[in-house]
Motif scaffolding. Structure first.
Motif, PDB file in Angstrom:
ATOM      1  N   TYR A 208      55.231  61.781  75.270  1.00 24.68           N
ATOM      2  CA  TYR A 208      55.910  60.664  75.946  1.00 24.68           C
ATOM      3  C   TYR A 208      55.183  59.352  75.697  1.00 24.68           C
ATOM      4  N   LYS A 209      53.856  59.365  75.734  1.00 25.03           N
ATOM      5  CA  LYS A 209      53.092  58.130  75.510  1.00 25.03           C
ATOM      6  C   LYS A 209      53.299  57.623  74.083  1.00 25.03           C
ATOM      7  N   GLN A 212      56.650  56.009  74.126  1.00 24.17           N
ATOM      8  CA  GLN A 212      56.513  54.770  74.888  1.00 24.17           C
ATOM      9  C   GLN A 212      55.876  53.671  74.035  1.00 24.17           C
ATOM     10  N   ALA A 216      57.605  50.223  72.551  1.00 20.51           N
ATOM     11  CA  ALA A 216      57.014  48.950  72.949  1.00 20.51           C
ATOM     12  C   ALA A 216      56.837  48.029  71.743  1.00 20.51           C
ATOM     13  N   HIS A 224      65.364  54.628  75.374  1.00 18.68           N
ATOM     14  CA  HIS A 224      64.311  54.341  76.346  1.00 18.68           C
ATOM     15  C   HIS A 224      63.426  55.573  76.524  1.00 18.68           C
ATOM     16  N   ALA A 225      62.134  55.363  76.599  1.00 23.21           N
ATOM     17  CA  ALA A 225      61.205  56.486  76.758  1.00 23.21           C
ATOM     18  C   ALA A 225      61.522  57.302  77.998  1.00 23.21           C
ATOM     19  N   ASP A 226      61.981  56.638  79.055  1.00 24.09           N
ATOM     20  CA  ASP A 226      62.252  57.336  80.303  1.00 24.09           C
ATOM     21  C   ASP A 226      63.423  58.309  80.198  1.00 24.09           C
TER      22      ASP A 226
END
Length: 347
Positions: A208-209, A212, A216, A224-226
Motif C-alpha cells: 500500500y505504501k 501511495q 503521490a 486512489h491508494a485507499d
C-alpha cells in the motif's frame, strides 16, 4: 479411537498486567480509571499518544518516501510502466502475501498495466523467491520483479535475477539478514538505518505504501491508494500485525470500506462464512475471512484466493468462495486429526 484429554478443557492460566503506576495514571487523568489501565496495558503512557490511539490517528509522519528505497522503487516502476516492460508481482501463499499481490496487481491494472502474479506453491517451492521460479520468469521475458511479503533475505535469488537481466524491487516486512539482497530497491522498515517510524507494517501495508508513493508522484485520475484499504485491513489483521499506530488507522479505514463498499470477492466469501459485512470487525477478518483465504495455500494453490480478490463476476466469486470454505473445513479436520494423534502419543 482412544479417549484423549482433548475431550476435556485444558486449565486456563491467566497472565494479568501490573497495575498502572501512579505517575502514569496521573498523566492519563482525563480518562476513566478503567480506560487508563487498558491504555497502559497497550503501551500508552501519556495523554497525547493515548488520544491519538483513541481517535484512530497517528502522531508521527506516514510519508511513504520516508521508507528507504521508496524513491528508487517509484522511479523504476514508472519507467517499467512507461516503457511497457513485463512486470511480475511475486507474493507469498498466506493471506498477507495474497492480499499484497492482489493489491499491487489490481493497482497496476487500474493504470492499464498488465502485471503478472506469481505465488509459489507451498509444498513444491516453499516460501519466497526460489531459483527455479526466477529462471522461469526470465525465460518468460520478465523485466521487473516486485516482491511483496518476501524477498528481504533472498540474496542468492535476487543475484540470479540480476544475472539473468531482470531488475528486482523488494518490499518485505520481515527482519533482514546480515546482508541485503542486491535489488534495485529494498523497502523494509526493519532494515538498518531506515527512518520510517512505523516498523510493524504487514507486507500488504508496505505494498500500500508503494502505491501511495507512486500516486503521490504520478497522480492518476480515478485511481486512489485507499481503493485497496480493504485488502490492507485483511492482510494486516490475519498476519497478526500489532493493531497500534498506523496499522490501527489503516485497519479501521479498511473496515469502513468493507462495511460500505465490499468488493465482490469479499462479499461472496462473507456469505459462505455467514458474516454480516455491515457490522464487520477485526475478529471477523481474523477468524472468518482470513482462515478461508489461508486455507487455499495450505491445501492447494493460493491463486484461488488471489483470483477471488481480483474477480468482479458474482457467479465466479461465489464458486471460489465455496471452494475456499471447503478447503477451510478440510484444514480444520486435518488439524483436529493431527491434534488427536499427538495427544495419543503424549498421553
Amino acid at each position: 479411537m482412544t479417549q484423549t484429554r482433548l475431550d476435556h478443557p485444558l486449565p486456563k492460566r491467566w497472565r494479568v498486567h501490573h497495575p498502572i503506576p501512579a505517575d502514569i495514571s496521573q498523566s492519563l487523568h482525563k480518562f476513566s480509571p478503567l480506560l487508563r489501565q487498558l491504555l497502559y496495558n497497550r503501551g500508552y503512557q501519556d495523554a497525547e499518544s493515548a488520544a491519538a490511539f483513541l481517535s484512530r490517528e497517528v502522531n508521527f509522519s506516514t510519508d511513504p518516501f520516508l521508507l528507504s528505497g521508496m524513491d528508487q522503487a517509484v522511479s523504476r516502476l514508472n519507467s517499467a510502466i512507461r516503457d511497457g516492460e513485463r512486470i511480475v508481482v511475486y507474493g507469498d501463499y498466506d493471506a498477507d502475501g495474497v492480499t499484497s499481490t492482489a493489491l499491487l496487481v489490481g493497482f497496476l491494472s487500474g493504470l492499464g498495466v498488465e502485471a503478472h502474479p506469481y505465488i509459489p506453491d507451498r509444498y513444491d517451492e516453499g516460501y519466497g523467491l526460489n531459483e527455479q521460479a526466477v529462471q522461469q520468469l526470465a525465460e518468460e521475458g520478465t523485466d521487473l520483479i516486485i516482491t511483496v511479503d518476501c524477498g528481504v533475505r533472498a540474496v542468492k535469488e535476487v543475484t540470479l535475477a540480476i544475472d539473468l537481466g531482470m531488475d528486482v524491487i523488494v518490499t518485505d516486512h520481515h527482519f533482514p539478514g546480515d546482508i541485503l539482497p542486491p535489488a534495485f530497491a529494498v523497502i523494509d522498515p526493519k532494515q538498518q538505518g531506515d527512518p520510517y517510524p512505523e516498523k510493524y507494517l504487514a507486507g500488504v501495508g508496505l505494498a500500500y505504501k508503494l502505491v501511495q508513493a507512486y500516486l503521490a508522484r504520478y497522480p492518476q485520475e480515478g485511481v486512489h491508494a485507499d481503493d485497496w484499504l480493504d485488502l490492507v485491513a485483511i492482510g494486516t489483521v490475519v498476519d497478526l500485525a500489532p493493531l497500534k499506530g498506523e496499522n490501527r488507522m489503516l485497519v479501521m479505514r479498511g473496515l469502513e470500506k468493507i462495511r460500505h463498499q465490499p468488493r465482490q470477492g469479499i462479499y461472496s466469501l462473507a456469505q459462505v462464512a455467514r458474516i454480516d459485512l455491515s457490522k464487520c470487525n477485526a475478529s471477523n477478518l481474523g477468524f472468518g475471512l482470513g482462515p478461508r483465504l489461508n486455507a487455499a495455500g495450505r491445501l492447494d494453490s493460493a491463486l484461488t484466493s488471489f483470483d477471488l480478490l481480483t474477480t468482479a463476476n458474482p457467479f465466479e466469486t461465489g464458486q471460489m468462495a465455496q471452494q475456499l470454505d471447503s478447503y477451510n473445513k478440510e484444514r480444520q479436520d486435518l488439524t483436529k486429526e493431527i491434534q488427536e494423534t499427538a495427544a495419543d502419543m503424549v498421553f
